[in-house]
Scaffold this motif. Sequence first.
Motif, short mmCIF file in Angstrom:
data_model
loop_
_atom_site.label_atom_id
_atom_site.label_comp_id
_atom_site.label_asym_id
_atom_site.label_seq_id
_atom_site.Cartn_x
_atom_site.Cartn_y
_atom_site.Cartn_z
N ALA A 119 0.83 -1.21 0.00
CA ALA A 119 0.00 0.00 0.00
C ALA A 119 0.86 1.25 0.00
O ALA A 119 0.54 2.25 -0.66
CB ALA A 119 -0.93 -0.01 1.21
N ALA A 120 1.99 1.21 0.70
CA ALA A 120 2.85 2.38 0.81
C ALA A 120 3.49 2.76 -0.52
O ALA A 120 3.81 3.93 -0.74
CB ALA A 120 3.94 2.13 1.86
N VAL A 121 3.67 1.78 -1.41
CA VAL A 121 4.27 2.09 -2.72
C VAL A 121 3.23 2.26 -3.82
O VAL A 121 3.57 2.35 -5.00
CB VAL A 121 5.32 1.03 -3.12
CG1 VAL A 121 6.45 1.00 -2.12
CG2 VAL A 121 4.69 -0.35 -3.28
N GLY A 122 1.93 2.29 -3.43
CA GLY A 122 0.91 2.66 -4.40
C GLY A 122 -0.12 1.61 -4.75
O GLY A 122 -1.07 1.89 -5.49
N TYR A 123 0.03 0.37 -4.24
CA TYR A 123 -1.00 -0.64 -4.53
C TYR A 123 -2.28 -0.24 -3.81
O TYR A 123 -2.29 0.09 -2.62
CB TYR A 123 -0.53 -2.02 -4.12
CG TYR A 123 0.51 -2.56 -5.07
CD1 TYR A 123 0.14 -3.12 -6.29
CD2 TYR A 123 1.87 -2.47 -4.78
CE1 TYR A 123 1.09 -3.58 -7.18
CE2 TYR A 123 2.83 -2.94 -5.67
CZ TYR A 123 2.43 -3.49 -6.88
OH TYR A 123 3.37 -3.94 -7.76
N ASP A 124 -3.39 -0.27 -4.56
CA ASP A 124 -4.60 0.42 -4.11
C ASP A 124 -5.82 -0.17 -4.81
O ASP A 124 -5.83 -0.33 -6.03
CB ASP A 124 -4.44 1.92 -4.47
CG ASP A 124 -5.70 2.72 -4.33
OD1 ASP A 124 -5.95 3.25 -3.25
OD2 ASP A 124 -6.42 2.85 -5.35
N ASN A 125 -6.83 -0.49 -4.02
CA ASN A 125 -8.13 -0.94 -4.54
C ASN A 125 -8.04 -2.08 -5.54
O ASN A 125 -8.59 -1.99 -6.65
CB ASN A 125 -8.90 0.24 -5.14
CG ASN A 125 -9.55 1.09 -4.07
OD1 ASN A 125 -10.14 0.56 -3.13
ND2 ASN A 125 -9.44 2.40 -4.20
#
Length: 293
Positions: A119-125
């Motif tokens: 999540a911190a590196v941009g993985y989302d939804n």
Amino acid sequence: MKFTSGINRPPYESADGYLQVTEGCSHNHCLFCTYFKDVKFRKSTIQEIEADILDMKRYFKNPKRIFLQGADGFSADYDTLMQTAELLHKHVPSVKTIGGYARIDSFTTKTEEQIRNMAAVGYDNPYIGVESGDDVVLKRINKGYTAAVAREVLEKIDRAGMPYVVNFLTGAGGHDYGLGNAQATARLYDGLHPTMVNMSMLTVVPGTPLHKMIQLGKYVESTEKEKLAEAQELVRCLTNDTIFMTEHASNLFHVECQLPCDKQALIDYIQQLIDGKDEADLRRYREYITRAF
């Protein structure tokens, strides 16, 4: 760029850039599914992924979001996904978030800390194809996991702080099983924090194992009004503060609502459809849309 099975994504992800990180489906035994039957499951190497990233701007210019390709791109190994994010941010700096399809078991071997790092590196939804919270239904359509496992995984993703989307496959339980399926699925999602509950409706396509079961008398499909009543029951039972969306072509109505504030209006709207539509007309739409799958 390489897309072994073409590009597959939900309608709302149409403005994204796309990147293949897996081929085929890691499960590929759901009885209703027609997708990814042309190739065996395989994880792309980081070298293949990097080559596509270097070629990406020719196709997608400056995408803000990437939707990973493959039936369940999140089944790629944790290290590969982290390296993929690093390469995307290095070579395509416009990218802010990364989504994709996922199965429940895409996350079973990933730790809470790893999901938090993702999540911190941009993985989302990620779009997680849960389909149902009823163990009878999950077994009936051969999803390959139980509701308890699904709950454990979703709670882990919640704790890790990664936004995620879940779905509901209306009609999956078959004739006279819809209301219980909706209630069990709402219980599965109770207390969780999905960004969206995305609904689609079962469309039985000739040639699928589920269609063969119908021919053998081992499965009876829901009527279209049963599917509407099941969708209504799901909305009635959901307790989440979330978006409810039905934009997929398989649905008999198309809305994007905020729950719980739009709940009663949506329940009333579905009731109008149940009362005002003819089953034969609804069935004709189902037969028409079957050709799209």
